[in-house]
Design a protein around this motif. Sequence first.
Motif, PDB file in Angstrom:
ATOM      1  N   LEU A  22       0.826  -1.190   0.000  1.00  0.00           N
ATOM      2  CA  LEU A  22       0.000   0.000   0.000  1.00  0.00           C
ATOM      3  C   LEU A  22       0.871   1.256   0.000  1.00  0.00           C
ATOM      4  O   LEU A  22       0.628   2.186  -0.762  1.00  0.00           O
ATOM      5  CB  LEU A  22      -0.928   0.008   1.216  1.00  0.00           C
ATOM      6  N   VAL A  23       1.883   1.280   0.831  1.00  0.00           N
ATOM      7  CA  VAL A  23       2.777   2.440   0.914  1.00  0.00           C
ATOM      8  C   VAL A  23       3.484   2.656  -0.417  1.00  0.00           C
ATOM      9  O   VAL A  23       3.549   3.782  -0.921  1.00  0.00           O
ATOM     10  CB  VAL A  23       3.792   2.251   2.064  1.00  0.00           C
ATOM     11  N   GLU A  24       3.982   1.587  -0.999  1.00  0.00           N
ATOM     12  CA  GLU A  24       4.669   1.700  -2.293  1.00  0.00           C
ATOM     13  C   GLU A  24       3.705   2.190  -3.377  1.00  0.00           C
ATOM     14  O   GLU A  24       4.068   3.013  -4.219  1.00  0.00           O
ATOM     15  CB  GLU A  24       5.268   0.350  -2.685  1.00  0.00           C
ATOM     16  N   GLU A  25       2.480   1.667  -3.373  1.00  0.00           N
ATOM     17  CA  GLU A  25       1.477   2.074  -4.351  1.00  0.00           C
ATOM     18  C   GLU A  25       1.104   3.546  -4.203  1.00  0.00           C
ATOM     19  O   GLU A  25       0.936   4.250  -5.196  1.00  0.00           O
ATOM     20  CB  GLU A  25       0.226   1.206  -4.240  1.00  0.00           C
ATOM     21  N   ILE A  26       0.957   4.003  -2.955  1.00  0.00           N
ATOM     22  CA  ILE A  26       0.614   5.414  -2.722  1.00  0.00           C
ATOM     23  C   ILE A  26       1.726   6.311  -3.256  1.00  0.00           C
ATOM     24  O   ILE A  26       1.472   7.275  -3.987  1.00  0.00           O
ATOM     25  CB  ILE A  26       0.375   5.677  -1.219  1.00  0.00           C
ATOM     26  N   ALA A  27       2.961   5.989  -2.914  1.00  0.00           N
ATOM     27  CA  ALA A  27       4.100   6.801  -3.370  1.00  0.00           C
ATOM     28  C   ALA A  27       4.201   6.784  -4.895  1.00  0.00           C
ATOM     29  O   ALA A  27       4.379   7.836  -5.525  1.00  0.00           O
ATOM     30  CB  ALA A  27       5.397   6.292  -2.738  1.00  0.00           C
ATOM     31  N   ALA A  28       4.060   5.592  -5.498  1.00  0.00           N
ATOM     32  CA  ALA A  28       4.157   5.486  -6.958  1.00  0.00           C
ATOM     33  C   ALA A  28       3.036   6.273  -7.643  1.00  0.00           C
ATOM     34  O   ALA A  28       3.274   6.928  -8.667  1.00  0.00           O
ATOM     35  CB  ALA A  28       4.118   4.018  -7.374  1.00  0.00           C
ATOM     36  N   ALA A  29       1.837   6.222  -7.073  1.00  0.00           N
ATOM     37  CA  ALA A  29       0.713   6.943  -7.677  1.00  0.00           C
ATOM     38  C   ALA A  29       0.951   8.447  -7.652  1.00  0.00           C
ATOM     39  O   ALA A  29       0.684   9.144  -8.634  1.00  0.00           O
ATOM     40  CB  ALA A  29      -0.589   6.584  -6.961  1.00  0.00           C
ATOM     41  N   TRP A  30       1.451   8.961  -6.519  1.00  0.00           N
ATOM     42  CA  TRP A  30       1.727  10.402  -6.461  1.00  0.00           C
ATOM     43  C   TRP A  30       2.854  10.780  -7.412  1.00  0.00           C
ATOM     44  O   TRP A  30       2.793  11.821  -8.071  1.00  0.00           O
ATOM     45  CB  TRP A  30       2.061  10.843  -5.032  1.00  0.00           C
ATOM     46  N   GLU A  31       3.872   9.933  -7.516  1.00  0.00           N
ATOM     47  CA  GLU A  31       4.970  10.232  -8.449  1.00  0.00           C
ATOM     48  C   GLU A  31       4.463  10.234  -9.886  1.00  0.00           C
ATOM     49  O   GLU A  31       4.876  11.055 -10.706  1.00  0.00           O
ATOM     50  CB  GLU A  31       6.095   9.211  -8.275  1.00  0.00           C
ATOM     51  N   ARG A  32       3.563   9.303 -10.202  1.00  0.00           N
ATOM     52  CA  ARG A  32       2.994   9.214 -11.548  1.00  0.00           C
ATOM     53  C   ARG A  32       2.098  10.420 -11.835  1.00  0.00           C
ATOM     54  O   ARG A  32       2.177  11.036 -12.891  1.00  0.00           O
ATOM     55  CB  ARG A  32       2.197   7.908 -11.685  1.00  0.00           C
ATOM     56  N   GLU A  33       1.221  10.751 -10.895  1.00  0.00           N
ATOM     57  CA  GLU A  33       0.231  11.796 -11.111  1.00  0.00           C
ATOM     58  C   GLU A  33       0.798  13.205 -10.937  1.00  0.00           C
ATOM     59  O   GLU A  33       0.308  14.141 -11.562  1.00  0.00           O
ATOM     60  CB  GLU A  33      -0.962  11.606 -10.163  1.00  0.00           C
ATOM     61  N   SER A  40       8.947  11.004  -0.044  1.00  0.00           N
ATOM     62  CA  SER A  40       9.792  10.230   0.876  1.00  0.00           C
ATOM     63  C   SER A  40       9.157  10.025   2.245  1.00  0.00           C
ATOM     64  O   SER A  40       9.410   9.030   2.920  1.00  0.00           O
ATOM     65  CB  SER A  40      11.164  10.897   1.036  1.00  0.00           C
ATOM     66  N   SER A  41       8.286  10.939   2.667  1.00  0.00           N
ATOM     67  CA  SER A  41       7.658  10.801   3.985  1.00  0.00           C
ATOM     68  C   SER A  41       6.627   9.682   4.027  1.00  0.00           C
ATOM     69  O   SER A  41       6.327   9.149   5.100  1.00  0.00           O
ATOM     70  CB  SER A  41       6.986  12.113   4.387  1.00  0.00           C
ATOM     71  N   ILE A  42       6.073   9.307   2.883  1.00  0.00           N
ATOM     72  CA  ILE A  42       4.993   8.312   2.854  1.00  0.00           C
ATOM     73  C   ILE A  42       5.438   6.993   3.477  1.00  0.00           C
ATOM     74  O   ILE A  42       4.676   6.368   4.212  1.00  0.00           O
ATOM     75  CB  ILE A  42       4.468   8.120   1.408  1.00  0.00           C
ATOM     76  N   GLY A  43       6.654   6.576   3.218  1.00  0.00           N
ATOM     77  CA  GLY A  43       7.161   5.310   3.755  1.00  0.00           C
ATOM     78  C   GLY A  43       7.359   5.317   5.258  1.00  0.00           C
ATOM     79  O   GLY A  43       7.522   4.263   5.874  1.00  0.00           O
TER      80      GLY A  43
END
Length: 193
Positions: A22-33, A40-43
Amino acid sequence: MARESEAKDDRAHPAAGSSSYLVEEIAAAWERERPGTPVSSIGIVTPIWQLAKLLGDDRRRVLARAGMDPATLDLLSVLRRSGEPYTLTTRELGLRSLITAGAVSQRVARAEREGLVARRPGEGRPRTVLVELTPAGHELVESTVDQVLRREAELIDGLTPGQQEQLAGLLRILLQDTQRKLGDDRIGQVGEG
């Protein structure tokens, strides 16, 4: 068809549903969008929020089985940790619990009705009120604290003692730095929801 597609996606991502996924997906989605958005704080922050929720919910369940709520545990624990004669002024209770005078009054009134504490006027100071742990309150806090702390020790035993010490040190640094940056050194009641 959509369910079949979802099932295939879950097989393609064996960690799907786990918190790290979930954490990886959230970070990847924000980086994509939003390329360039700091992620970096998401993790760190997301797992802390997740842990706070899990630990708070679990503590409330343990306390419910013991017939107590988090606010009463906090009140009785502060009195018990104060040492004999297990008596503090309402002002001291507020300072040690980091709650308002009104919240102290509510907690004390409820615990007094249940026979867990007793109030009496302070000597020499007309408006001072002393709150004392009764034998029933002492017995309840002794058994409940053991249940809570034993359960929480079980929940963190996946970390070695060295890892626990390291994590405690890092969390202390993060907490103190966050308090400094926010100009707020208050800590709310742990486990309230």
